[in-house]
Design a protein around this motif. Structure first.
Motif, mmCIF file in Angstrom:
data_model
loop_
_atom_site.group_PDB
_atom_site.id
_atom_site.type_symbol
_atom_site.label_atom_id
_atom_site.label_comp_id
_atom_site.label_asym_id
_atom_site.label_seq_id
_atom_site.Cartn_x
_atom_site.Cartn_y
_atom_site.Cartn_z
ATOM 1 N N THR A 52 -7.633 -29.420 -22.491
ATOM 2 C CA THR A 52 -7.474 -28.196 -21.710
ATOM 3 C C THR A 52 -6.642 -28.503 -20.472
ATOM 4 N N GLN A 89 -14.603 -23.481 -15.717
ATOM 5 C CA GLN A 89 -13.372 -22.791 -16.088
ATOM 6 C C GLN A 89 -13.206 -21.507 -15.284
ATOM 7 N N SER A 90 -14.304 -20.785 -15.082
ATOM 8 C CA SER A 90 -14.259 -19.548 -14.312
ATOM 9 C C SER A 90 -13.874 -19.824 -12.863
ATOM 10 N N ASP A 144 -5.899 -20.416 -16.115
ATOM 11 C CA ASP A 144 -6.983 -20.838 -16.989
ATOM 12 C C ASP A 144 -6.940 -22.353 -17.122
ATOM 13 N N LEU A 188 -10.121 -20.356 -12.650
ATOM 14 C CA LEU A 188 -9.375 -19.108 -12.800
ATOM 15 C C LEU A 188 -9.446 -18.268 -11.526
#
Length: 216
Positions: free
Chosen positions: A52, A27-28, A37, A31
């Motif tokens: 997600t 996820q990081s 996100d 981003l």
């Protein structure tokens, strides 16, 4: 064992992959590369947490749909699933996505190394500490040297957004990951252990690295 971080984009991704749960690392990376996100979508598949957003690094503002989602045993322990993404126009992927994927996999390799080191430092074999055996020391030394050299290459590539021999570097990550996993023996097969990280790393290459050798 490994050098300290410097704060570049690739180092942020590397350190998160090394120290955080895999889902958080993925996820990081999304981003930092896209400003959104979610989880990076490859050309045909994506690894992500259920429900997600999926983000195309070539078109971050566009929505990426899924055709099907399945539970993969090897990554289910990390809360992750594998989805086939819906067809969409394919645009050239930014070089930052290639750098991020290398940094992500290098961080997962470092994570596996840390786990193996922590496991072996309390064990003995043939009358001495396992970590004192020359073959074990040589394996950690070789993998540490490779990871640190790759990190420096990624840092130097940040301003240009390009790196030479990307496919070869991914293959070297595969080789070192296999060797580190072997050090764990059967202990590496526990859920969330080194063999799980090895499988996740393989899937990341298959889904996010455009190559004639990849594609789930």
């Amino acid at each position: 064992m490994l050098d300290s971080a410097t704060g570049s984009l690739t180092e942020q991704i590397f350190e998160t992959a090394r120290r955080a749960p895999p889902a958080q690392a993925l996820q990081s990376a999304c981003l930092l590369v896209t400003g959104r996100d979610g989880f990076l979508a490859g050309r045909s598949h994506a690894i992500h947490l259920p429900d997600t957003p999926l983000v195309d690094p070539a078109e971050p503002a566009a929505d990426v749909g899924t055709r099907s989602t399945r539970t993969e045993h090897g990554i289910a322990c990390f809360g992750l699933v594998l989805s086939e993404v819906a067809p969409r126009p394919l645009h050239p992927r930014p070089a930052s996505a290639a750098l991020a994927t290398l940094a992500l996999r290098a961080g997962i390799l470092a994570h596996a190394m840390d786990m193996a080191f922590a496991h072996l430092e309390t064990r003995e074999s043939l009358g001495q500490k396992t970590l004192h055996h020359q073959l074990i020391k040589a394996r950690f030394s070789a993998s540490s040297m490779f990871v640190n050299q790759l990190r420096r290459k990624l840092i130097l590539s940040d301003p240009r957004g390009d790196i030479e021999g990307c496919d070869r570097l991914h293959t070297e990550i595969d080789t070192h990951m296999v060797q580190i996993a072997k050090l764990m023996g059967g202990h590496g097969l526990r859920e969330g252990a080194v063999h799980g990280l090895e499988y996740l790393s393989t899937l990341i290459r298959a889904t996010l690295v455009p190559s004639s050798h990849s594609g789930v």
